[in-house]
Design an enzyme around this catalytic site. Structure first.
Site, PDB file in Angstrom:
ATOM      1  N   LEU A 107       0.844  -1.190   0.000  1.00  0.00           N
ATOM      2  CA  LEU A 107       0.000   0.000   0.000  1.00  0.00           C
ATOM      3  C   LEU A 107       0.879   1.239   0.000  1.00  0.00           C
ATOM      4  O   LEU A 107       1.985   1.248   0.548  1.00  0.00           O
ATOM      5  CB  LEU A 107      -0.921  -0.018   1.217  1.00  0.00           C
ATOM      6  CG  LEU A 107      -1.846  -1.232   1.368  1.00  0.00           C
ATOM      7  CD1 LEU A 107      -2.855  -0.977   2.474  1.00  0.00           C
ATOM      8  CD2 LEU A 107      -2.514  -1.605   0.071  1.00  0.00           C
ATOM      9  N   ASN A 176       4.595  -7.738   6.415  1.00  0.00           N
ATOM     10  CA  ASN A 176       5.557  -7.136   7.367  1.00  0.00           C
ATOM     11  C   ASN A 176       5.004  -5.943   8.125  1.00  0.00           C
ATOM     12  O   ASN A 176       5.775  -5.150   8.671  1.00  0.00           O
ATOM     13  CB  ASN A 176       6.813  -6.706   6.595  1.00  0.00           C
ATOM     14  CG  ASN A 176       6.504  -5.565   5.624  1.00  0.00           C
ATOM     15  OD1 ASN A 176       5.470  -5.568   4.979  1.00  0.00           O
ATOM     16  ND2 ASN A 176       7.388  -4.585   5.549  1.00  0.00           N
ATOM     17  N   GLU A 177       3.689  -5.797   8.176  1.00  0.00           N
ATOM     18  CA  GLU A 177       3.091  -4.592   8.766  1.00  0.00           C
ATOM     19  C   GLU A 177       3.603  -4.264  10.167  1.00  0.00           C
ATOM     20  O   GLU A 177       3.797  -3.107  10.515  1.00  0.00           O
ATOM     21  CB  GLU A 177       1.576  -4.733   8.796  1.00  0.00           C
ATOM     22  CG  GLU A 177       0.879  -4.532   7.455  1.00  0.00           C
ATOM     23  CD  GLU A 177       0.862  -5.774   6.574  1.00  0.00           C
ATOM     24  OE1 GLU A 177       1.559  -6.757   6.893  1.00  0.00           O
ATOM     25  OE2 GLU A 177       0.150  -5.751   5.556  1.00  0.00           O
TER      26      GLU A 177
HETATM   27  C1  LIG Z   1      -6.724  -2.272  10.756  1.00  0.00           C
HETATM   28  C2  LIG Z   1      -5.538  -2.300   9.849  1.00  0.00           C
HETATM   29  C3  LIG Z   1      -5.064  -0.926   9.572  1.00  0.00           C
HETATM   30  C4  LIG Z   1      -3.737  -0.828   8.867  1.00  0.00           C
HETATM   31  C5  LIG Z   1      -3.634  -1.660   7.621  1.00  0.00           C
HETATM   32  C6  LIG Z   1      -2.362  -1.345   6.871  1.00  0.00           C
HETATM   33  C7  LIG Z   1      -1.944  -2.451   5.960  1.00  0.00           C
HETATM   34  C8  LIG Z   1      -0.690  -2.009   5.267  1.00  0.00           C
HETATM   35  C9  LIG Z   1      -0.203  -2.651   4.205  1.00  0.00           C
HETATM   36  C10 LIG Z   1       0.987  -2.124   3.478  1.00  0.00           C
HETATM   37  O1  LIG Z   1       1.230  -2.527   2.380  1.00  0.00           O
HETATM   38  S1  LIG Z   1       1.968  -0.905   4.245  1.00  0.00           S
HETATM   39  C11 LIG Z   1       3.360  -0.745   3.114  1.00  0.00           C
HETATM   40  C12 LIG Z   1       4.401  -1.784   3.415  1.00  0.00           C
HETATM   41  N1  LIG Z   1       5.500  -1.668   2.480  1.00  0.00           N
HETATM   42  C13 LIG Z   1       6.796  -1.722   2.853  1.00  0.00           C
HETATM   43  O2  LIG Z   1       7.129  -1.889   4.006  1.00  0.00           O
HETATM   44  C14 LIG Z   1       7.807  -1.522   1.774  1.00  0.00           C
HETATM   45  C15 LIG Z   1       8.528  -0.201   1.971  1.00  0.00           C
HETATM   46  N2  LIG Z   1       9.505   0.013   0.913  1.00  0.00           N
HETATM   47  C16 LIG Z   1      10.699  -0.633   0.890  1.00  0.00           C
HETATM   48  O3  LIG Z   1      11.037  -1.436   1.715  1.00  0.00           O
HETATM   49  C17 LIG Z   1      11.596  -0.292  -0.279  1.00  0.00           C
HETATM   50  O4  LIG Z   1      11.129   0.912  -0.846  1.00  0.00           O
HETATM   51  C18 LIG Z   1      11.617  -1.376  -1.375  1.00  0.00           C
HETATM   52  C19 LIG Z   1      10.218  -1.736  -1.778  1.00  0.00           C
HETATM   53  C20 LIG Z   1      12.377  -2.580  -0.856  1.00  0.00           C
HETATM   54  C21 LIG Z   1      12.360  -0.794  -2.598  1.00  0.00           C
HETATM   55  O5  LIG Z   1      13.629  -0.319  -2.163  1.00  0.00           O
HETATM   56  P1  LIG Z   1      14.455   0.593  -3.168  1.00  0.00           P
HETATM   57  O6  LIG Z   1      15.735   0.905  -2.473  1.00  0.00           O
HETATM   58  O7  LIG Z   1      14.458  -0.011  -4.515  1.00  0.00           O
HETATM   59  O8  LIG Z   1      13.587   1.932  -3.297  1.00  0.00           O
HETATM   60  P2  LIG Z   1      13.421   3.064  -2.186  1.00  0.00           P
HETATM   61  O9  LIG Z   1      14.468   4.111  -2.409  1.00  0.00           O
HETATM   62  O10 LIG Z   1      13.283   2.475  -0.829  1.00  0.00           O
HETATM   63  O11 LIG Z   1      11.986   3.659  -2.586  1.00  0.00           O
HETATM   64  C22 LIG Z   1      11.836   4.454  -3.766  1.00  0.00           C
HETATM   65  C23 LIG Z   1      10.821   5.514  -3.439  1.00  0.00           C
HETATM   66  O12 LIG Z   1       9.553   4.852  -3.184  1.00  0.00           O
HETATM   67  C24 LIG Z   1       9.091   5.213  -1.890  1.00  0.00           C
HETATM   68  N3  LIG Z   1       8.356   4.077  -1.339  1.00  0.00           N
HETATM   69  C25 LIG Z   1       8.821   2.843  -1.110  1.00  0.00           C
HETATM   70  N4  LIG Z   1       7.851   2.048  -0.617  1.00  0.00           N
HETATM   71  C26 LIG Z   1       6.729   2.826  -0.545  1.00  0.00           C
HETATM   72  C27 LIG Z   1       5.382   2.608  -0.109  1.00  0.00           C
HETATM   73  N5  LIG Z   1       4.967   1.405   0.326  1.00  0.00           N
HETATM   74  N6  LIG Z   1       4.523   3.638  -0.151  1.00  0.00           N
HETATM   75  C28 LIG Z   1       4.918   4.862  -0.587  1.00  0.00           C
HETATM   76  N7  LIG Z   1       6.185   5.157  -1.021  1.00  0.00           N
HETATM   77  C29 LIG Z   1       7.060   4.119  -0.989  1.00  0.00           C
HETATM   78  C30 LIG Z   1      10.324   5.566  -1.110  1.00  0.00           C
HETATM   79  O13 LIG Z   1      10.014   6.363   0.007  1.00  0.00           O
HETATM   80  C31 LIG Z   1      11.133   6.286  -2.176  1.00  0.00           C
HETATM   81  O14 LIG Z   1      10.540   7.569  -2.319  1.00  0.00           O
HETATM   82  P3  LIG Z   1      11.470   8.830  -2.685  1.00  0.00           P
HETATM   83  O15 LIG Z   1      12.425   8.981  -1.537  1.00  0.00           O
HETATM   84  O16 LIG Z   1      12.160   8.432  -3.972  1.00  0.00           O
HETATM   85  O17 LIG Z   1      10.519   9.959  -2.827  1.00  0.00           O
END
Ligand SMILES: CCCCCCC/C=C/C(=O)SCCNC(=O)CCNC(=O)[C@H](O)C(C)(C)COP(=O)(O)OP(=O)(O)OC[C@H]1O[C@@H](n2cnc3c(N)ncnc32)[C@H](O)[C@@H]1OP(=O)(O)O
Length: 301
Positions: A107, A176-177
């Site tokens: 997400l 991994n939430e």
């Molecule tokens: C009752 C329940 C309530 C709550 C329910 C909530 C359920 C939630 C579900 C979810 O899916 S929460 C999201 C979980 N996702 C993650 O933990 C992944 C986070 N991202 C990473 O670990 C890494 O970005 C990556 C995917 C391994 C890629 O790494 P890489 O080094 O290739 O790129 P980055 O430089 O880290 O990222 C590029 C750019 O993208 C942004 N970004 C990364 N992930 C997200 C995301 N999930 N959402 C929004 N933006 C994301 C990151 O910040 C970078 O942004 P900029 O710095 O370039 O602007």
């Protein structure tokens, strides 16, 4: 299965801008899609009939940099899925990524951080809808997982009928939430329990496990791990095996197995939305999201 999608006005609003993108309108070859290959989709989702498999569509997620499931991206995925469900020439979908090394980062955190309750409610409705549409699809849905797949990306994978993961140690998959200081909702949990069993799911959810491919295969979160350059061909051959089953019998069986899980959400969608809005709006949760977003930025150095 027709699901109530409360996104009609949003869909129209979101689609209007890209409808002007040459060739991107549904049903015509998208710009750069190659001569004569009838494909459709939108800026973030390319859907191409598989030239080597009649009745199979390949849906490529292309929301760079990480295929984070933003509201716009969710909406485009929903529109493409609905079009495929309604096009009787298609019997199966292979879902894969066009973002190198990333299936989906889950997400979009920026849809949940610093947003007002009305936006969070609209966003969560779209998240629910994507899961329901994939999980209950009459089509055979195979995940060709060619990148890392945390949280929402893992949910998308788990909602497929079959999962092929590239054997790259970086391509971890899991809910991994808890590592973000948040939790997976009950229907994420239900799908994981259905896939890997109660004890394994309980441990994985509490510890926020991201399973590398070998462990993912062992625990059963994916069905097959293959060399990266064989993911698409393996997905295609598995699709052929599944499409050898008469559609009606397979669809009724899929519904028999999956409907009880889906019904748990369908019977309380609004309550689930309100629960999400209350949870995500908590100061402590917003702080956790802020800390996590900062960590992502610092990681880049
Ligand atoms: C009752 C329940 C309530 C709550 C329910 C909530 C359920 C939630 C579900 C979810 O899916 S929460 C999201 C979980 N996702 C993650 O933990 C992944 C986070 N991202 C990473 O670990 C890494 O970005 C990556 C995917 C391994 C890629 O790494 P890489 O080094 O290739 O790129 P980055 O430089 O880290 O990222 C590029 C750019 O993208 C942004 N970004 C990364 N992930 C997200 C995301 N999930 N959402 C929004 N933006 C994301 C990151 O910040 C970078 O942004 P900029 O710095 O370039 O602007």
């Amino acid at each position: 299965m027709a699901l109530t999608v409360g996104l009609r006005p949003l869909t129209r609003a979101l689609l209007r801008p890209w409808a002007r993108v040459p060739g991107a309108a549904l049903g015509r070859p998208a710009a750069g899609s190659g001569d004569g290959v009838r494909c459709f989709g939108s800026p973030r989702v390319l859907v191409e009939p598989d030239p080597a498999a009649v009745g199979v569509a390949v849906m490529k997620m292309r929301n760079p940099p990480v295929n984070s499931l933003s509201l716009e991206f969710l909406t485009e995925l929903l529109i493409s899925l609905e079009k495929l469900e309604n096009d009787k020439t298609f019997r199966g979908i292979i879902i894969t990524s066009d973002c190198p090394g990333i299936f989906s980062a889950g997400l979009d955190l920026l849809e949940m951080y610093g947003r007002d309750p009305a936006h969070c409610a609209e966003y969560w409705k779209a998240v629910q809808e994507l899961w329901l549409r994939v999980y209950l699809s009459n089509l055979v849905v195979i995940g060709a997982i060619n990148g890392i797949s945390p949280a929402g990306g893992c949910l998308l994978s788990l909602s497929c009928d079959y999962r092929v993961l590239a054997n790259n140690p970086k391509y971890a998959i899991g809910l991994n939430e808890t590592l973000l200081g948040i939790i997976a909702p009950f229907w994420f949990k239900d799908v994981l329990v259905n896939t890997i069993g109660h004890r394994a799911a309980e441990r994985a959810l509490q510890l926020g496990f991201l399973f590398p491919p070998s462990d993912a295969l062992q625990v059963g979160i994916v069905d097959q791990v293959v060399p990266e350059d064989q993911v698409q061909s393996t997905a295609r051959s598995v699709m052929a095996q599944w499409l050898a089953i008469p559609d009606h019998a397979r669809q009724l069986t899929k519904n028999l197995v999956r409907k009880p899980t889906a019904d748990r959400l369908l019977q309380q969608r609004d309550a689930d939305i309100q629960n999400f809005v209350r949870f995500i709006s908590r100061d402590s949760i917003q702080k956790s999201l802020h800390v996590y977003l900062e960590k992502l930025k610092q990681k880049k150095g």
